[in-house]
Write an enzyme that holds these catalytic residues in place. Sequence first.
Site, PDB file in Angstrom:
ATOM      1  N   GLU A 122       0.856  -1.183   0.000  1.00 35.75           N
ATOM      2  CA  GLU A 122       0.000   0.000   0.000  1.00 35.75           C
ATOM      3  C   GLU A 122       0.893   1.234   0.000  1.00 35.75           C
ATOM      4  O   GLU A 122       1.822   1.285   0.799  1.00 35.75           O
ATOM      5  CB  GLU A 122      -0.914   0.041   1.225  1.00 35.75           C
ATOM      6  CG  GLU A 122      -1.915   1.190   1.117  1.00 35.75           C
ATOM      7  CD  GLU A 122      -2.896   1.272   2.287  1.00 35.75           C
ATOM      8  OE1 GLU A 122      -2.820   0.443   3.209  1.00 35.75           O
ATOM      9  OE2 GLU A 122      -3.704   2.198   2.261  1.00 35.75           O
ATOM     10  N   GLY A 254       3.006   2.474  10.634  1.00 35.43           N
ATOM     11  CA  GLY A 254       2.807   1.772  11.899  1.00 35.43           C
ATOM     12  C   GLY A 254       2.601   0.284  11.656  1.00 35.43           C
ATOM     13  O   GLY A 254       3.262  -0.554  12.258  1.00 35.43           O
ATOM     14  N   ALA A 255       1.685  -0.041  10.749  1.00 36.76           N
ATOM     15  CA  ALA A 255       1.392  -1.438  10.458  1.00 36.76           C
ATOM     16  C   ALA A 255       0.553  -1.505   9.196  1.00 36.76           C
ATOM     17  O   ALA A 255       0.024  -0.491   8.749  1.00 36.76           O
ATOM     18  CB  ALA A 255       0.650  -2.094  11.617  1.00 36.76           C
ATOM     19  N   MET A 256       0.418  -2.725   8.645  1.00 38.82           N
ATOM     20  CA  MET A 256      -0.269  -2.890   7.362  1.00 38.82           C
ATOM     21  C   MET A 256      -1.169  -4.116   7.409  1.00 38.82           C
ATOM     22  O   MET A 256      -0.739  -5.197   7.790  1.00 38.82           O
ATOM     23  CB  MET A 256       0.785  -2.996   6.251  1.00 38.82           C
ATOM     24  CG  MET A 256       0.202  -3.227   4.882  1.00 38.82           C
ATOM     25  SD  MET A 256      -0.855  -1.837   4.365  1.00 38.82           S
ATOM     26  CE  MET A 256      -2.004  -2.702   3.288  1.00 38.82           C
ATOM     27  N   GLU A 257      -2.408  -3.905   6.932  1.00 45.51           N
ATOM     28  CA  GLU A 257      -3.470  -4.900   7.110  1.00 45.51           C
ATOM     29  C   GLU A 257      -3.537  -5.962   6.016  1.00 45.51           C
ATOM     30  O   GLU A 257      -4.620  -6.477   5.743  1.00 45.51           O
ATOM     31  CB  GLU A 257      -4.804  -4.159   7.179  1.00 45.51           C
ATOM     32  CG  GLU A 257      -5.277  -3.524   5.843  1.00 45.51           C
ATOM     33  CD  GLU A 257      -4.942  -2.051   5.681  1.00 45.51           C
ATOM     34  OE1 GLU A 257      -4.007  -1.574   6.360  1.00 45.51           O
ATOM     35  OE2 GLU A 257      -5.611  -1.369   4.885  1.00 45.51           O
ATOM     36  N   ASN A 258      -2.433  -6.332   5.388  1.00 43.10           N
ATOM     37  CA  ASN A 258      -2.461  -7.357   4.331  1.00 43.10           C
ATOM     38  C   ASN A 258      -3.333  -8.538   4.743  1.00 43.10           C
ATOM     39  O   ASN A 258      -3.253  -9.011   5.862  1.00 43.10           O
ATOM     40  CB  ASN A 258      -1.043  -7.879   4.083  1.00 43.10           C
ATOM     41  CG  ASN A 258      -0.034  -6.771   3.981  1.00 43.10           C
ATOM     42  OD1 ASN A 258      -0.128  -5.933   3.110  1.00 43.10           O
ATOM     43  ND2 ASN A 258       0.912  -6.732   4.915  1.00 43.10           N
ATOM     44  N   HIS A 290      -6.828  -2.089  15.072  1.00 45.78           N
ATOM     45  CA  HIS A 290      -7.050  -1.336  13.839  1.00 45.78           C
ATOM     46  C   HIS A 290      -6.796  -2.218  12.611  1.00 45.78           C
ATOM     47  O   HIS A 290      -7.640  -2.324  11.728  1.00 45.78           O
ATOM     48  CB  HIS A 290      -6.136  -0.106  13.825  1.00 45.78           C
ATOM     49  CG  HIS A 290      -6.217   0.720  12.581  1.00 45.78           C
ATOM     50  ND1 HIS A 290      -7.002   1.844  12.491  1.00 45.78           N
ATOM     51  CD2 HIS A 290      -5.621   0.571  11.366  1.00 45.78           C
ATOM     52  CE1 HIS A 290      -6.885   2.349  11.274  1.00 45.78           C
ATOM     53  NE2 HIS A 290      -6.044   1.610  10.574  1.00 45.78           N
ATOM     54  N   GLU A 291      -5.640  -2.849  12.568  1.00 44.97           N
ATOM     55  CA  GLU A 291      -5.304  -3.653  11.384  1.00 44.97           C
ATOM     56  C   GLU A 291      -6.240  -4.850  11.274  1.00 44.97           C
ATOM     57  O   GLU A 291      -6.654  -5.220  10.180  1.00 44.97           O
ATOM     58  CB  GLU A 291      -3.839  -4.100  11.427  1.00 44.97           C
ATOM     59  CG  GLU A 291      -2.813  -2.987  11.605  1.00 44.97           C
ATOM     60  CD  GLU A 291      -2.946  -1.837  10.627  1.00 44.97           C
ATOM     61  OE1 GLU A 291      -3.451  -2.046   9.510  1.00 44.97           O
ATOM     62  OE2 GLU A 291      -2.547  -0.707  10.988  1.00 44.97           O
ATOM     63  N   GLU A 313      -9.893   4.154   6.095  1.00 43.89           N
ATOM     64  CA  GLU A 313      -9.114   4.609   7.251  1.00 43.89           C
ATOM     65  C   GLU A 313      -9.971   5.349   8.279  1.00 43.89           C
ATOM     66  O   GLU A 313      -9.858   5.118   9.469  1.00 43.89           O
ATOM     67  CB  GLU A 313      -7.935   5.469   6.800  1.00 43.89           C
ATOM     68  CG  GLU A 313      -6.878   4.685   6.024  1.00 43.89           C
ATOM     69  CD  GLU A 313      -6.366   3.452   6.740  1.00 43.89           C
ATOM     70  OE1 GLU A 313      -6.532   3.338   7.965  1.00 43.89           O
ATOM     71  OE2 GLU A 313      -5.810   2.567   6.044  1.00 43.89           O
TER      72      GLU A 313
HETATM   73 ZN    ZN Z   1      -5.518   1.692   8.583  1.00 43.16          ZN
END
Ligand code: ZN
Length: 850
Positions: A122, A254-258, A290-291, A313
């Site tokens: 992303e 911060g992080a990624m929701e793959n 969140h993720e 988001e």
């Molecule tokens: Zn997000």
Amino acid sequence: MRDAAPQTIHLKDYTPFGFLVDKVALSFRLDPQATRVLSRIAFRPNPEAADRRFFLHGEGLKLIEARIDGEKINPEISETGLEAAVPERPFIWEAEVEIAPAANTALEGLYLSNGMYCTQCEAEGFRKITFYPDRPDVMAPFDVRIEGDQPVLLSNGNPGASGAGFAEWSDPWPKPSYLFALVAGDLVAHPDRFVTRSGREVALNVWVRPEDADKCAFAMESLKKAMRWDEEKYGREYDLDVFNIVAVDDFNMGAMENKGLNIFNASAVLASPETATDANFERIEGIIAHEYFHNWTGNRITCRDWFQLCLKEGLTVFRDSQFTADQRSAAVKRIRDVTLLRARQFREDAGPLAHPVRPESFVEINNFYTATVYEKGAELVGMLRRLVGDEAYARALDLYFTRHDGQAVTIEDWLKAFEDVTGRDLTQFKRWYSDAGTPRLRVSEDWQDGRYTLSFEQFTPPTPGQDEKPPRVIPIAVGLLGPNGDEVRRTQILEMTEEKQSFTFEGLAARPVPSILRDFSAPVILERESGNAERAFLLAHDTDPFNRWQAGRDLARAALLAMLRTGAAPDPAYLDAIRMLARDEALDPAFRALALDLPGEEELAQALFDAGEIPDPQAIWEALERFRQTRAEAMADLARALYDAHQVTAPFAPNAAQSGARSLANAALAMITRLDGGALARRQYDSADNMTLQLGAFSCLLRTDRAGAATRAFYDQWRDERLVIDKWFTMQIVNARPEDAAGRARELAAHPDFTLKTPNRFRAVFGALSANQAGFHHASGKGYALLADWLIRLDPLNPQTAARMCSAFETWRRLDPSRQKLIKAQLERMLAVPGLSRDMTEMLTRIRAA
Ligand SMILES: [Zn+2]
């Protein structure tokens, strides 16, 4: 990717891709210098699309071979992708490309971090992995095969066959390419399991480097809580057999929701009591949630195009805020969220980078992962819920989930679900998505014969490209208090739709005191003439915790602004009120700690600017220092009593009760340190068995003549813990006196542990420098020059992180002419660098245009 003529992309130009993808099969042969990626993609013409141009995105790829239906072809390749002639029927595209993960320092696409392969796709990273229609509205199921000699080989979806040197994964849920992920490395799992409410057993793993194996338990507990909460609150269940989280050191976000394989910045997942603060624990719990929540709001239902980023988001930030409010204290969470919104988003909205929650155009989408899209985007969801009510909100979400599952949708689709459930016309509400700027809400009141009238007037200042802004719908939560402090009217939502509007309350025995914008019911700036007596009254009696906190904040702010304008001493009205509140045992310690926080330098600077004055960062810092010193003296005994009463004796737990007690004790310690030269802080430092107390004491000691010894001791103790060493860098700079901040940052950037490769470390130094407002804006200009030097160095390696940090300069137009001139020179200097990235070019150009 560096291109000569950056293109501006417009929302209005959207057209669907000419082809649909039925299936993607990828095969990776991993090698640091020469990874081979083989793709086999089933395309067919898209009946909804008029344009049949077959263009696949691709950047920095070496094409070895391409085939259509098995026939070798020679496509036309440019800097941004390739174009080929294709048949007017379903066909199979195959390509083999070569990429070099070891050379990828931008941390987009496939790269190496400490010898571990990982991906970040992303927004537009997948095009650095292979040729593909790399846009969120192209969704497809993916099969992946990874060949490599790493012990752990992970991708999205469910595991398939695996053996020595290979693993296969299959993701049945159609997804856009930005959710693709791959990880390969020497990792250990912290395993657990979760049974969904319909009985699906899910294997859970947090994957980390072996030396971090003892820092995963909290993340795992957070994940299980989030999974249960989403079932209970939103009826959303997990949909694969496994859910994997991986911690990575070198990560831009911060992080990624793959899908099924979330990749986290190590700082957002690893925690132990010794190395992480209470704030870190709470952040980890929130980001894990969140993720995870993105699995439905983002993955199953995704964005049609990147202009709709707030769709996933804003909604997901809103959901994770609700989750944290449920786990901890709703009032404390709301106060923290609003504090962040004002410090970051209001600042953005007031400056040259202001943009709508749904932007109309961009050059580099990475520059729009902003406080406006995330935090203001979440506020819009909260306003919608207020306007339609909790029950209708729940039905609208159910409709949205069932209607759009598996689709890539827009803000219009989102609002339509609310319109269909409620019968409301949300045309006016949509302006919140299209109009930038923070509305001002002016309030006046009238009292006659038992009738009390509140009159509001709304106005939104111009922002870049938007001068005239019609009135918006604003939900204003109001309650009324009687003269004895009792609530005479419970909270109700006044729905403002006009530029000017009045609301009357009948049948009141005496003139009430209004509590306006309770729970911060809309992201607006309230302009109201009210005296300190009324603020103190609300601080003592308001039943709405947010407005009670706000009253204390307003008192402090008025006192600070008076000091800045007239050199007056801190207002005794504030000191009396805050003493009363601090010793009120009925109040949550976390709330009292927040009430002791003072308005920040950013808030004061903007307040002065809004009043037509030129803020002086040095003077603001001095006023805050004098204020804190006077307050410490006025509260000396109370501070010691608070400190003693909030020592936690139970074994460490990062829960709301304990972290509230520690935050109040640390706030008291900061006051005491101003009076005892650091003696108590030294004792706390030496006896601390957790990072919250150790770091609280360390930051106090940095402001005393014990700073040198404490700095050395802290480093010696934690030199092997990279996340703690990030704090060590940051603390020294944020606690430096204004005249020393830039020099300290310069020294620390020369420290052997400093590196440009890890965004966390870069931010630990230069994010800290820009957070030290008086230091960064030192009149000599040395802060500006230093940051510019390092952004120029970072840009060729990691343009995304460099560009984001340009926002340190975004407030330049409210400063005095001398500082403006210094900043402008640095903006010009950076823009003149040959080959500057399009990320930096776009940000600097927008800032300079102010
Ligand atoms: Zn997000």
